[in-house]
Design a protein around this motif. Structure first.
Motif, PDB file in Angstrom:
ATOM      1  N   ARG A 220      21.272 -65.371  -8.919  1.00 20.69           N
ATOM      2  CA  ARG A 220      21.179 -63.927  -8.727  1.00 20.69           C
ATOM      3  C   ARG A 220      19.877 -63.637  -7.983  1.00 20.69           C
ATOM      4  O   ARG A 220      18.802 -64.042  -8.427  1.00 20.69           O
ATOM      5  CB  ARG A 220      21.225 -63.202 -10.069  1.00 20.69           C
ATOM      6  CG  ARG A 220      21.208 -61.695  -9.971  1.00 20.69           C
ATOM      7  CD  ARG A 220      21.418 -61.061 -11.343  1.00 20.69           C
ATOM      8  NE  ARG A 220      22.782 -61.240 -11.806  1.00 20.69           N
ATOM      9  CZ  ARG A 220      23.783 -60.414 -11.471  1.00 20.69           C
ATOM     10  NH1 ARG A 220      23.552 -59.371 -10.684  1.00 20.69           N
ATOM     11  NH2 ARG A 220      24.996 -60.626 -11.929  1.00 20.69           N
ATOM     12  N   ALA A 245      35.473 -60.527  -9.070  1.00 18.07           N
ATOM     13  CA  ALA A 245      35.155 -59.839 -10.320  1.00 18.07           C
ATOM     14  C   ALA A 245      36.298 -58.936 -10.731  1.00 18.07           C
ATOM     15  O   ALA A 245      37.147 -58.553  -9.917  1.00 18.07           O
ATOM     16  CB  ALA A 245      33.877 -59.021 -10.157  1.00 18.07           C
ATOM     17  N   THR A 265      29.352 -61.247 -17.229  1.00 17.14           N
ATOM     18  CA  THR A 265      28.158 -60.932 -16.443  1.00 17.14           C
ATOM     19  C   THR A 265      27.031 -60.360 -17.295  1.00 17.14           C
ATOM     20  O   THR A 265      25.874 -60.389 -16.889  1.00 17.14           O
ATOM     21  CB  THR A 265      28.500 -59.935 -15.324  1.00 17.14           C
ATOM     22  OG1 THR A 265      29.027 -58.729 -15.906  1.00 17.14           O
ATOM     23  CG2 THR A 265      29.534 -60.508 -14.382  1.00 17.14           C
TER      24      THR A 265
END
Length: 340
Positions: A220, A245, A265
């Protein structure tokens, strides 16, 4: 007296498509009407009387669908699938993203660069190098910046580990400025924008000699700072790709060497297998279904193929029921999926 100029009406194309599932195969684009459960094959050729050669990917922005082949970028009308214009000049184009100011960025791994398409000029207006002898593939845009992954080569000894950032604008001034690169895991395969930039890396995957294998990883990155906010090795996960997603972005899904996995997540990155089927495409979509004869509900559907046994068959998986609920047979191996 002179004869009046003869007027020629432009051709009229039927609005046969629009909302639905688009399936890109090695033979072209197919349209599946989700409401009618009907399939129309090779619609690009049907409408435009020409074929897509070496197709790579599909994307949508606004009210258009954009197709990328190895050598050409196409803009098409989703309702008619008429190709309104095309731009050539690519060597091995991969993916495209809208880049503000009526521009599209297209990754061309054959020339290690992003090619900038000016939609008004309908031509390539700029070139942005992403490195020397690298393979740019996936691309996303976050506000005023574009992010491109250099994915490495098919040779396991020739891997890459870079994410490239390019500024699109300075206020209201269009830019194509290389900002820098971020070193992440081996062989980035997928990139996703959820406010930050999420990158999935394959690691090393050698089918002929598993002793060479290295696990996949998840990263990330801050889109403004370009700082690596977190990095995690995905335990016992190899050859991760096709990151996507659910609608709330509470779960990520991706393909691996032994099936489709998910991670939450919001919590720790503990990947769990959802479907034990090896696939080389993956798409999520929220759809209505009937849990009983008298009730309806909504669930996340996963679309995937069976890369090892039936790469030209698309399977539809109902996550709430943990069941495959439909299959769509195509005329060639599946390359990409798009919901419009």
């Amino acid at each position: 007296m002179a004869c009046p100029n003869e007027s020629i009406d432009p051709p009229v194309y039927n609005k046969d498509y629009g909302d639905g599932l688009y399936i890109l195969t090695e033979n072209g684009v197919n349209f599946y009407d989700l409401s009618k459960d009907t399939l129309k094959e090779d619609i690009f050729t049907t409408v435009n009387s020409s074929s897509l050669i070496n197709p790579s990917s599909m994307n949508t922005y606004g009210n258009k669908i954009y197709l990328v082949t190895a050598n050409t970028f196409y803009s098409v009308d989703p309702e008619t699938f008429y190709s309104e214009f095309s731009v050539g000049g690519f060597t091995n184009a991969q993916q495209s993203e809208y880049a503000k100011f009526n521009r599209f960025y297209v990754t061309d791994k054959g020339e290690s660069e992003i090619k900038v398409i000016d939609v008004n000029l309908r031509d390539i207006s700029a070139h942005i190098k992403t490195g020397e002898s690298v393979n740019p593939t996936g691309i996303v845009v976050n506000w005023g910046r574009s992010f491109v992954i250099n994915s490495g080569s098919d040779d396991i000894t020739d891997y890459d580990s870079t994410l490239v950032a390019v500024d699109l604008k300075d206020g209201v001034i269009p830019l194509n400025d290389f900002v820098g690169n971020v070193i992440i895991g081996k062989n980035p395969s997928s990139v996703f924008n959820d406010g930050n930039i999420v990158v999935l890396c394959r690691g090393i995957y050698d089918e002929t000699n598993p002793a060479n294998n290295e696990e996949s990883s998840y990263h990330r990155i801050g889109s403004g700072s370009l700082n690596v906010l977190s990095s995690s090795t995905l335990s016992n996960v190899y050859n991760a790709d096709n990151l996507c997603a659910n609608s709330s972005i509470s779960k990520f899904y991706f393909t691996t060497s032994d099936g489709v996995y998910q991670i939450n997540t919001s919590g720790g990155l503990n990947p769990s297998q959802v479907i034990p089927m090896v696939s080389d495409v993956l798409l999520t979509n929220v759809e209505q279904y009937n849990p009983t004869d008298t009730t309806t509900s909504y669930t996340n559907m996963l679309y995937l193929n069976d890369a090892l046994n039936n790469p030209n068959t698309l399977y539809k998986y109902n996550e709430s029921l943990s069941l495959f609920v439909d299959t769509i047979q195509l005329n060639a191996d599946i390359i990409d999926l798009l919901i419009y």
